[in-house]
Write an enzyme that holds these catalytic residues in place. Structure first.
Site, PDB file in Angstrom:
ATOM      1  CB  ILE A  14      -0.958   0.011   1.221  1.00  7.17           C
ATOM      2  CG1 ILE A  14      -1.752  -1.311   1.258  1.00  7.17           C
ATOM      3  CG2 ILE A  14      -1.919   1.199   1.134  1.00  7.17           C
ATOM      4  CD1 ILE A  14      -2.794  -1.375   2.371  1.00  7.17           C
ATOM      5  CG  HIS A  15       2.744   2.167  -3.690  1.00 10.72           C
ATOM      6  ND1 HIS A  15       2.698   3.006  -4.751  1.00 10.72           N
ATOM      7  CD2 HIS A  15       2.175   1.009  -4.092  1.00 10.72           C
ATOM      8  CE1 HIS A  15       2.128   2.395  -5.762  1.00 10.72           C
ATOM      9  NE2 HIS A  15       1.801   1.179  -5.397  1.00 10.72           N
ATOM     10  CB  ALA A  16       2.341   7.532  -2.321  1.00  9.70           C
TER      11      ALA A  16
END
Lengths: 85, 539
Positions: A14-16
């Site tokens: 779950i990155h930016a």
């Protein structure tokens, strides 16, 4: 209260970008939505909190929904995870 | 001339004037305020303005770079509006009665610190995003808006580090390359540089002396070198390199997505040879139609013990998934000869090229072989996998392999583990295999000719022996006839036939291979597009 579990498939976790999209989706609902990484919990409507969980690929997260529109939120967020993460 | 070094995160050559970019130092003052509500209102107004600016930046990025990159500014907008951030700032103004600039600065530092403490490079990189929005807010509050200086002509930018908003504030056609003292392969600067197709070097040991601005410079994104005031020789060499690179890029662009088909309409499958998982990026970048040779040796080399089924499965699965349905031909273990791993405990041999190697080891150590086959079959559920076996000399070997494969499939079925349809083929790289190619073709789905070994065995010339280089002729008629016979035998028995050795990329022979009826050529990814061009120009 409703909940579902999901194992993150996205290479980067779950990155930016997905965190931003998730928060946007979650903000559409009134009910409380919590993202639990197994280590820490975060309000799914707060992007910094979601990002700082640092959820990586292969981690099982639990989403809980509590409030009047929890059914609709559950459905929308579950679809979101399947399509984006 | 002076040469400095850094880590290249995007290749290419740029030649032009240097420009040292320094952002105005932001000194944040702290002072007491009397009316917290008025101060909060001031902060809220600044926040609105920042959101507006980011919306404009997002539009500009969408236009200049791309939609995916523009989303970072949407993320910045969301960070600005994040309740933890907002409440942190307003809480501090209310309780500590300090000015908004200071509250933003301290809260921003705290939030950035959370990201900096994470054990993930990518997330640590996000601290820069927080700093970026804090600076923006502070600049608006204090009326010292940062802006990129006007640059009269395209320049090579040298900077300590660049925030994403700074990177895109530069006019896209005014930037030749980006060089930063800090940064990483994961920074937005690097990502944007890749998208904008300009060379980018990070962690460079450059000085940020403004007197450098206006001097000539060369950025070599292949080596990570930065030449300052280059001499004539360097300039000439680099200009040539730049020209070649531009030609290659043009070729690349024009041939991507086109079918690999001859003028007379014969389709040739153009696949790639790879030796590790990372190579897949190059395969996709060069638009190969599949993987014709995935050498599995790297899984076994450079370690103390056999790789487990799970380790192998993960790698095969990753490669197969990334190829998204395109064919991936995995060659089973080809160790021995010039590739040795100590834990295999293979006794020293007089003549390892003709020794205990490849399929000979696999059929002697069935447990090792089965582990690999199980891993490949399990991974086959995630796309299109094929398997080929190296160093085959007899039909009985192939029959034994098929028995073992059947056992593996039966075990997986028993355990309810899914697997896909897997084509089985063999490497044709011994004269023996060529002579009985008709018999072998009846047993398998495909042949892949390993021209390196086939040439050395056919000509009885040791590839490693340099004193024989003058008579080592890969175009020897004997070798070409071997290939011809292999193709013909394959086709008679309904198998397809390809080449995965170095000869496959030899463009002097492309026409002849097509005349022979070759179905597939598998080459190093970098040759893919040039070979496609050659095939498309062939009758």
């Amino acid at each position: 209260m409703k909940e579902f579990k999901y194992v993150v498939q996205d290479e980067l976790g779950i990155h930016a970008r997905p965190a931003g999209l998730l928060v946007k989706e979650a903000a559409k609902f009134k009910c409380a939505i919590t993202l639990d990484s197994g280590v820490k919990k975060a309000d799914a409507k707060r992007i910094m909190a979601v990002m700082s969980l640092g959820v990586k690929k292969g981690v099982e997260v639990t989403l809980t929904f509590d409030g009047e529109d929890e059914d609709a939120a559950f459905a929308a967020i579950e679809t979101f995870f399947k399509e984006n993460l | 001339m002076e040469t400095r070094q850094g880590k290249s995160v995007f290749a290419g050559v740029a030649i032009g004037k240097l420009f040292v970019y320094k952002k105005a130092a932001q000194v944040v003052e702290k002072y007491a305020i009397d009316d917290p509500q008025a101060e909060i209102a001031r902060y809220m107004a600044a926040k609105e303005k920042a959101v507006e600016q980011l919306a404009l930046l997002k539009e500009k990025t969408m236009r200049d770079v791309g939609e995916a990159e523009a989303e970072i500014f949407e993320a910045h907008q969301m960070l600005l509006e994040d309740l933890d951030f907002v409440e942190g700032i307003t809480g501090m103004i209310e309780q500590d009665k300090v000015n908004a600039e200071y509250a933003v600065f301290v809260t921003g530092e705290q939030c950035a610190a959370i990201f900096l403490s994470m054990d993930d490079d990518y997330m640590r990189g996000r601290a820069a995003d927080i700093n970026d929005i804090s600076s923006r807010l502070i600049a608006i509050l204090s009326g010292t808006q940062v802006s990129a200086e006007a640059m009269p002509e395209p320049v090579i930018i040298l900077a300590e580090d660049l925030a994403p908003s700074e990177t895109v504030q530069f006019e896209k056609d005014k930037i030749l390359a980006l060089v930063t003292q800090k940064g990483s392969a994961n920074s937005h600067t690097a990502i944007l540089a890749r998208m904008m197709n300009i060379p980018c070097i990070v962690t460079a040991d450059i000085d940020l002396d403004t007197s450098l601005s206006g001097k000539m410079g060369i950025v070599d994104g292949f080596t990570g070198n930065i030449h300052i005031e280059p001499d004539e020789v360097t300039m000439a060499v680099m200009q040539e390199k730049k020209k070649r690179e531009e030609e290659r890029k043009l070729l690349l662009q024009s041939l991507k997505g086109l079918p690999t088909v001859t003028k007379s309409g014969k389709h040739v499958h153009l696949y790639a040879n790879i030796g590790s998982e990372e190579d897949v990026d190059a395969v996709l970048e060069n638009d190969s139609e599949g993987i014709g040779l995935f050498r599995s040796e790297f899984l076994y080399l450079g370690r103390d013990d056999y790789p487990t089924e799970e380790e192998q499965f993960q790698v095969y699965k990753n490669v197969i998934s990334k190829m998204n349905g395109k064919k991936v031909i995995i060659r089973t273990l080809d160790i021995g000869a010039d590739k040795q791993a100590d834990y295999f405990k293979i006794p020293k041999e007089e003549n390892p090229a003709m020794g205990y190697r490849a399929i000979r080891i696999c059929l002697g150590r069935v447990d090792v072989f089965k582990t690999q086959l199980r891993a490949i079959y399990r991974a086959s559920a995630y796309g299109t996998a094929s398997i080929m076996f190296p160093m085959i000399i007899s039909v009985s070997e192939v029959k034994r392999i098929k028995e073992i494969v059947e056992e593996v499939k039966a075990e997986l079925t028993q355990a309810d583990i899914p697997f896909g349809d897997v084509e089985l083929g063999i490497m044709v790289e011994t004269p023996a295999a060529v002579m009985i190619a008709d018999m072998l073709a009846a047993e398998v789905d495909f042949f892949s000719i390993g021209t390196n070994d086939l040439t050395q065995y056919t000509l009885a010339i040791d590839r490693q022996n340099q004193s024989l280089d003058n008579i080592y002729d890969p175009h020897h008629e004997a070798v070409l006839r071997m290939i011809q016979r292999t193709v013909e035998c394959a086709h008679v028995h309904g198998a397809w036939c390809g080449i995965c050795g170095e000869l496959g990329a030899d463009m002097e022979l492309t026409r002849r291979f097509i005349q022979m009826g070759i179905d597939e050529l598998s080459v190093s990814p970098v040759f893919t597009l040039e070979l496609r061009k050659k095939i498309r120009e062939t009758e």
